[in-house]
Structure formats: C-alpha cells, structure tokens
Design an enzyme around this catalytic site. Structure first.
Site, mmCIF file in Angstrom:
data_model
loop_
_atom_site.group_PDB
_atom_site.id
_atom_site.type_symbol
_atom_site.label_atom_id
_atom_site.label_comp_id
_atom_site.label_asym_id
_atom_site.label_seq_id
_atom_site.Cartn_x
_atom_site.Cartn_y
_atom_site.Cartn_z
ATOM 1 N N LYS A 1 -13.513 -7.339 -8.402
ATOM 2 C CA LYS A 1 -14.118 -7.707 -7.133
ATOM 3 C C LYS A 1 -15.532 -8.222 -7.398
ATOM 4 O O LYS A 1 -16.431 -7.434 -7.721
ATOM 5 C CB LYS A 1 -14.160 -6.500 -6.201
ATOM 6 C CG LYS A 1 -12.802 -6.044 -5.673
ATOM 7 C CD LYS A 1 -12.968 -4.816 -4.796
ATOM 8 C CE LYS A 1 -11.727 -4.549 -3.939
ATOM 9 N NZ LYS A 1 -10.537 -4.270 -4.747
ATOM 10 N N LYS B 1 0.840 -1.191 0.000
ATOM 11 C CA LYS B 1 0.000 0.000 0.000
ATOM 12 C C LYS B 1 0.880 1.248 0.000
ATOM 13 O O LYS B 1 1.803 1.376 0.814
ATOM 14 C CB LYS B 1 -0.912 0.011 1.223
ATOM 15 C CG LYS B 1 -1.989 -1.060 1.201
ATOM 16 C CD LYS B 1 -3.064 -0.746 0.179
ATOM 17 C CE LYS B 1 -4.229 -1.722 0.287
ATOM 18 N NZ LYS B 1 -5.319 -1.380 -0.648
#
EC number: 4.2.1.113
Length: 334
Positions: A246, A145
């Site tokens: 997703k 991240k």
C-alpha cells in the site's frame, strides 16, 4: 508548498477491524519544482499510517519538498511522505513530458492494468452471486473477505463461490483473524478449492508463525505485516510468498516500487493496493502498477467506495482493468 484539507464521504459506511469508516479525510499537496507544478495526496488511515493531526503537522512543517524527502524527516509520517513524494514525482514527470509510469521506469505504453474485485462478508449465496457478477464484469481475480464468521462458514462460502466461478483466481483475506492452529487446519481445505492466496491469516505480530504456514498449497500474503515489520524482516523470516504493498502506508509510490522490485529479486511476488484513497493517490498507484510489468491483478478498484471524489473519471475501471492516465505526470491538472 500548499496544503489543502479535503473530506470524502463513503457511499456506504465500511466496517473494519479498527472501526467503522464513514469519511476519508486528508490533504491535497501542491508543490512547485523548478517552475513545474505537482499534486500529491495524503489520506491517513488509522492503524496503517500516522493520525490525521500528525500528518497535517508534518506537511505544514515542510518548506522545501526536495529537502524533506532527501533528509528522511517524513519517515515516521508515511501518508505525509506519500503526498510530498507523489507531488514531486508528478512535477518531475510533467517537466520530462512523460506519464508518471514512464517516468518511474515503465517500458512502453501501458493502456490498463488488471485489478481484482473484492467481495465482503456475506452468506454463501450472496458471496457466490457477487463473484459471478465480478466474473461477468471481466475481473480476472476476486478477493473474498473471510475471518468474520466461523471457519466452517467461510469454507461453505468458498465452496459456494467455486461452484459458480470455477476458473477465476480466488484470493482470501482474513485480516489477521485466525490462530495458527486454525489456519493450518483450513489451508488444505482452501488448497482443495483452488484458492491461490491467503492474505494475512494471522495477526501482524508474528512473522515466524506466518513462515510456518508456507508451502501448504496456498500462497501466504502479508499486508499489515509488511507495514509493521518492513520488507527486510519479512524476507529474512521467509514469512510470505506475496507482499501486499500500500503506497500510502509505505510512504510513497517510490518506496513501494523499491519494495516490489526488491521482493522480485528475492523471489517474492507482490501486488499494489490502496487504502480507500482519493483519485490523486489512486492514480499514482495505477501508475506504479503500470511501471511494473507482470504484476498479479492489483487492488486498485476502490474508487467505487467513495460517494464523492477529488477528480472524476480518473483511471476508470472497465472489464476488470484500470485505465492508465496517458497525459504528462500523474493526472491532468485543473
């Protein structure tokens, strides 16, 4: 069709751009398709799907799951559609006597699918140590991240990671944190550090700006952009080399599978990830990945973020791979 609410606390609160997530609340959906039961899961997530109340309203309005899917009435409530679709596919795979991934079109037996580890924001030393641990645990890819710190600090973190793990596939996820100018400046630096993918460097709004970041030594991936604009628009804009799919946000594993297959035909790669879902939805995503040979390592190892789960020992992760359930349907009933 039965709708049962659930609440799953996270083991540690998770800070995101949309706020802090402490609990994942959703609905189990049970259907009966021609005498065979099926189980689905809707776990809405703010910023990605409809709200929880809208999801519940949509689910409780369904009287015939098959009709609800065929007439597209759940198109505006993707989490609700995900649950109904997964439950229906589960029932049909059970009736056919096959694991879900085989029912979806997978060829041959697939024991496990490779997944990536995710390393959050932290110091260069902490990031490097976390990636070293992931490599020892067998993960073939790591997603780091970035974007929460100054760009130079993120470069230091990437450099530290590479010094400790020179061979692992390294991906970065900026969650739309940067401007186009900043991303253009950083991409050559990331390429020099052998970063394979930069996910959602800019906000989801502009596909053209993402297209201008292409061909700079690092594959550009879109996540939020796929949900906001749809696959066709992303493809038309030539905005990404990789799509992050997703199923909960796209409306089901059937929809996600069609997106991945269409992307491949167009020469665009894809990975499957979850939205911190419960075990029923995660298992469905693992089956989806298993039905699509040759996928890059996918983001399917999010079960460890949950303090409790809907099922135990479903698609357990070992040596950087998620085990694919081999019974009939999605997961064994209970």
């Amino acid at each position: 069709m039965e709708v049962e609410p659930f609440s799953l606390p996270l083991s540690t609160p998770l800070e995101t751009a949309a706020g802090i997530i402490e609990t994942r609340r959703g609905f189990l959906v049970r259907v009966d398709i021609e005498g065979t039961p099926g189980l689905g899961e809707a776990t809405p997530l703010s910023g990605w799907t409809e709200s929880r109340p809208a999801c519940e309203d949509a689910l409780r309005a369904v009287d015939d799951p098959t009709s609800a899917l065929s007439d597209n009435r759940l198109a505006d409530t993707p989490a609700a559609r995900h649950a109904v679709s997964l439950a229906t596919l589960d029932a049909r795979a059970r009736a056919a006597g096959r694991p879900l991934y085989r029912y979806l079109g997978g060829d041959g037996r697939v024991e496990a699918v490779p997944i990536n580890a995710t390393v959050g924001d932290g110091t260069p030393e902490a990031a490097a140590a976390a990636v070293e641990t992931a490599v020892r645990e067998g993960y073939p890819a790591v997603k780091l991240k970035v974007g929460a710190r100054d760009p130079e600090a993120d470069l230091d973190r990437v450099t530290a990671v590479r010094s400790k793990a020179p061979d692992v596939e390294l991906r970065l996820d900026a969650n739309g944190a940067w401007s186009e100018r900043t991303a253009k400046r950083l991409l050559p630096e990331f390429a020099d550090r052998d970063v394979s993918v930069l996910e959602q460097p800019l906000s989801a709004g502009s596909l053209d700006a993402h297209a201008r970041l292409r061909d700079r030594g690092v594959d550009i991936a879109l996540d939020e952009g796929v949900v906001e604009h749809g696959f066709d628009a992303v493809l038309a804009a030539d905005a990404a080399a990789v799509l992050v799919c997703k199923p909960m946000a796209l409306g089901g594993i059937d929809v996600a599978r069609n997106v991945v297959r269409s992307a491949r035909i167009a020469g665009v790669d894809a990975v499957v990830t979850t939205t911190i879902d419960g075990a029923v939805a995660r298992a469905g995503a693992v089956h989806l990945a298993a039905s699509l040979p040759g996928l890059r390592p996918c983001g399917l190892g999010t079960g460890g973020l949950l303090g409790t789960d809907l099922r135990s020992d479903v698609a357990p992760v070992t040596d950087g791979k998620a085990a694919v359930p081999q019974g009939k349907g999605n997961i064994p009933p209970r």
